[in-house]
Write a protein that holds these residues in place. Sequence first.
Motif: not given
Length: 461
Positions: A172-173, A176-185, A199-200, A223-228
Amino acid sequence: PQPGRCGHFVRRKGRFCRMVPAPGRRFCGEHGQEEEQNDRKRIPCPLDPKHTVYEDQLQKHLKKCNSREKPKPVYFVQDINAGLKDVAEIPEKQVALSSLSSEELQNLIVKLKKASNGLELHLKEEIQSHQALQKALNDPKNGESAFKHLKQQASILGNMEKLHLLGPGRCFVEFGAGRGKLSHWVDVALQNVENVQFLLVERATTRFKVDGKHKRRDSIFERLQVDIQHLCLSKVPILEKKKLPVVGIGKHLCGAATDLALRCLVESYSACCGGENEEPAAKRCRTATTEVAPDTAAENDSNTENRKPVAGIVIALCCHHKCDWTHYVGREFFKSVGLGPVEFHYFQRMSSWATCGMRETTSKVSTSEESEDQTNDTEEREQTFSTAESGSDTWQGVLTVEERKEIGCLCKRLIDHGRIEYLQQQGYKAALQYYTESAVSLENVLLTAVPSPSLITEPTT
């Protein structure tokens, strides 16, 4: 000042500096010149003028400054998802919407309605829920802001389950993950499922991340700190190692970021996984999915998307006024209905009118939501732009508030339809639907896409 903190009073912020000074010092390094009597001079850092450094220690500082350019990760490929390469298509100077005459505006509206003729403008309601969030939704400790976000996340998960995208053997990628709550759920919903990766993707550093708190050892969070715009998913080590089908998700993915994410998934990633020939891509992904024991949902004919590198896309859209013709994936659709970059420029700005008739409501919504997630202040951004663009009733006497709202919604649907046609041309069955009530979020449209079964190569026997 607080005990153990710097004694410098920051007038701009109306408080004392919160940095911790060295033992025996009253001021931090940034404000140390206030207590030093020597001739050492502090100068702005050339990498980031927001902080200063001693001039005689500049070279040493530049080697460790947090603002220095860091080595690019292996998955960074310059402008791989940028889209338009021909700058000749982009107008050099674009006139502000408020500068248009009434006649020019009416001509734009005529073009808009003509281009929208025959399109599906009335979206279905697919307001779902998911049991993974029921406990949180019933928790009385949650305030109005948290409750609204939980309702949106529950509906997104419910729609994912309806499309059979919540299952084992997937990556699941979250864009614009921010705090990553959607991936958390999603992780909570898949607590008994094996072989799941997350991958956030977020270009900015984020505080109070929730992905670090997950307790499942089977799932992998990275986490991938990169511009899409520069993200090449096929070069992410975790995807190179386990070529699992990817599910792209996002909650309020702002403007052009949606187009960049779509191109990242269905062009650059699918092309890299499948090469030039479509058949090897399907074969490769079938091999990858056979490594995992399929669930009952995966055995359905509707779940044949597992044979594709991208198993599905579920993105809550927002901020159409931040779209960009350069990155927009629906340019071919716009051209097919006689429109171009000039019309797109005005339509994207007029899209903010969809909420301009709800100023009081919008203000309340943004106030209650702004602290919940750093990346989900979409209603506030939409309202700010709407007010600035419409000025002090620029079109008073020409268009009523209701007419502006209708035109704004039409602009949003036209831009979104271009995305739908793009996905269909790439071999996906795509749709738009309302996933929550407007009282919960004014940006309540969800884009979903799964590979079209008719275009998937069946396994050979």
